[in-house]
Scaffold this active site. Structure first.
Site, PDB file in Angstrom:
ATOM      1  N   LYS A 199      25.220  64.102  66.157  1.00 21.06           N
ATOM      2  CA  LYS A 199      25.785  65.466  66.179  1.00 21.06           C
ATOM      3  C   LYS A 199      24.836  66.418  65.476  1.00 21.06           C
ATOM      4  CE  LYS A 199      26.913  65.715  61.602  1.00 21.06           C
ATOM      5  NZ  LYS A 199      26.272  66.578  60.632  1.00 21.06           N
ATOM      6  N   LEU A 202      22.398  64.112  61.070  1.00 24.21           N
ATOM      7  CA  LEU A 202      22.778  63.875  62.468  1.00 24.21           C
ATOM      8  C   LEU A 202      24.041  63.017  62.571  1.00 24.21           C
ATOM      9  CD1 LEU A 202      19.230  63.177  63.963  1.00 24.21           C
ATOM     10  CD2 LEU A 202      20.534  65.298  64.085  1.00 24.21           C
ATOM     11  N   ASP A 221      32.643  63.043  58.106  1.00 27.56           N
ATOM     12  CA  ASP A 221      32.162  63.398  59.444  1.00 27.56           C
ATOM     13  C   ASP A 221      32.222  62.233  60.439  1.00 27.56           C
ATOM     14  OD1 ASP A 221      29.983  62.117  58.465  1.00 27.56           O
ATOM     15  OD2 ASP A 221      28.537  63.722  58.834  1.00 27.56           O
TER      16      ASP A 221
HETATM   17  O1  C5P Z   1      33.017  62.096  53.068  1.00 25.13           O
HETATM   18  P1  C5P Z   1      31.611  61.691  52.825  1.00 25.13           P
HETATM   19  O2  C5P Z   1      31.469  60.255  52.394  1.00 25.13           O
HETATM   20  O3  C5P Z   1      30.684  62.029  53.932  1.00 25.13           O
HETATM   21  O4  C5P Z   1      31.122  62.568  51.581  1.00 25.13           O
HETATM   22  C1  C5P Z   1      29.990  62.233  50.804  1.00 25.13           C
HETATM   23  C2  C5P Z   1      30.029  63.078  49.535  1.00 25.13           C
HETATM   24  O5  C5P Z   1      29.728  64.450  49.842  1.00 25.13           O
HETATM   25  C3  C5P Z   1      31.368  63.117  48.830  1.00 25.13           C
HETATM   26  O6  C5P Z   1      31.516  62.070  47.903  1.00 25.13           O
HETATM   27  C4  C5P Z   1      31.350  64.458  48.132  1.00 25.13           C
HETATM   28  O7  C5P Z   1      30.603  64.360  46.931  1.00 25.13           O
HETATM   29  C5  C5P Z   1      30.548  65.319  49.079  1.00 25.13           C
HETATM   30  N1  C5P Z   1      31.398  66.119  49.982  1.00 25.13           N
HETATM   31  C6  C5P Z   1      31.990  67.276  49.494  1.00 25.13           C
HETATM   32  N2  C5P Z   1      32.759  68.032  50.342  1.00 25.13           N
HETATM   33  C7  C5P Z   1      32.912  67.688  51.645  1.00 25.13           C
HETATM   34  C8  C5P Z   1      32.303  66.528  52.157  1.00 25.13           C
HETATM   35  C9  C5P Z   1      31.543  65.769  51.286  1.00 25.13           C
HETATM   36  O8  C5P Z   1      31.862  67.626  48.313  1.00 25.13           O
HETATM   37  N3  C5P Z   1      33.633  68.473  52.428  1.00 25.13           N
END
Ligand code: C5P
Length: 337
Positions: free
Chosen positions: A12, A101, A138
């Site tokens: 993406k 991506l 995501d």
């Molecule tokens: O959800 P994901 O594992 O992709 O998120 C990785 C990190 O990015 C989270 O632990 C958080 O620190 C940060 N994050 C955030 N706000 C979001 C998505 C991710 O602060 N909307």
């Protein structure tokens, strides 16, 4: 007996990404439009009697233990189906491993879809979305495909009206950006801005959170304006008005859609700003960082223009690939074969 399934795991890009205020759970409010593109990995999954999850991948940068997103999602799918199985997942990496991506997220969703197929079971859509969101913000977008609105922490996803495919070039510099660090840097920057506003105007103090929300509302309007323009200019209308595939791109630029991560990632990795400029010089109608990077993309008026630009960028030393956006229908017709 062993049953197998093959799934393509498409990448993406983000068409604009607005970062809102941090939430009590540590995540940030997001507003973004995800768009699936033609670059993909291939996932082969097999299920047999027994227990355990095995990950196979030639790329040493891909973890093969239980931290792998495919492993994490398979565990959750088996628990939800109340089944045990011995699952082997082979990840054929074609996508660059660099972030932006959604590669690891797409791999996990492909593993979910492949496992369902191998087991001849299907989870309800709400259960799939819940499991995907538990593994990462995501992942859920890959259960929708095409053009997808992402809100909440990015995990609340809504299908948007699709556009005809748009040619694009993806540039993947050899740089690794830490997403949590980029969010932390964004917060630091917003804090500094609020502080300077407060000191320069002591009688009208502005706090960080309302400032961030105001910005998100303003940028959200830009996004709505762009999307409503697109929606009112259905593909057939474009043709009738003598329009070209370029129109949605120009409208995107006019609406001022941008990715907030550029403000924190470009100062730290100036070569990524150079990559965006190189895409623009190579003829991109719109170029941007994707997610928190390091992948960059440019949108082009035609497939030929994208191919020419990718060749030019490669000559300049950039890792560049020409591809096209995938509509929802194209996405679903190609994911599980
Ligand atoms: O959800 P994901 O594992 O992709 O998120 C990785 C990190 O990015 C989270 O632990 C958080 O620190 C940060 N994050 C955030 N706000 C979001 C998505 C991710 O602060 N909307």
């Amino acid at each position: 007996m062993t049953t197998t399934a093959v799934a393509r795991s498409f990448a993406k890009i983000n068409l604009g990404l607005y970062i809102g205020p941090p939430r009590a759970d540590g995540f940030h409010e997001l507003l973004t439009v995800y768009q699936t593109i033609g670059l993909h990995d291939v996932i082969r999954i097999s299920a047999a009697r027994g227990r355990g999850i095995e990950i196979r991948c030639d790329d040493p940068r891909v973890p093969r233990d239980e931290s792998n997103t495919c492993s994490r999602i398979v565990e959750k799918v088996l628990a939800a189906l109340q089944m045990t199985s011995r699952v082997a997942i082979e990840i054929e990496k074609r996508l660059p491993v660099q972030g932006g991506l959604g590669g690891a997220s797409a791999n996990a969703v492909a593993a979910l879809l492949g496992l369902e197929r191998a087991l001849r079971k299907r989870l309800p859509a709400t259960e799939r979305l819940k499991i995907a969101a538990e593994v990462g913000s995501d992942l859920p977008l890959f259960l929708v495909g095409g053009k997808v609105l992402g809100v909440g922490r990015g995990e609340q996803v809504y299908p948007l009206p699709d556009l005809p495919p748009i040619a694009c070039v993806v540039v993947t510099p050899e740089v690794r950006v830490s997403t949590p660090k980029a969010f932390a840097e964004w917060d630091r920057m917003q804090g500094l801005k609020a502080f300077s506003t407060r000191t320069s105007s002591p009688f009208e103090p502005k706090l960080t959170v309302p400032a961030a929300s105001d910005k998100m509302n303003k940028l959200g309007r830009g996004l709505s304006a762009w999307l409503s323009e697109l929606h009112s200019s259905a593909p057939s209308d474009f043709l009738k008005r003598g329009g070209r595939a370029e129109n949605p791109l120009l409208e995107l630029v006019r609406a001022g859609i941008e990715n907030d991560f550029e403000q924190v990632v470009f100062p730290e990795f100036p070569e990524l700003r150079d990559g965006k400029r190189a895409l623009e010089h190579a003829g991109a109608k719109y170029a941007s960082l994707s997610g928190s990077g390091s992948a960059l993309y440019g949108l082009f008026a035609s497939r030929e223009a994208a191919e020419r630009a990718a060749a030019k960028l490669r000559k300049q030393g950039w890792a560049a690939q020409a591809t096209a956006t995938l509509t929802r229908r194209q996405y679903w017709s190609r994911v599980v074969g």
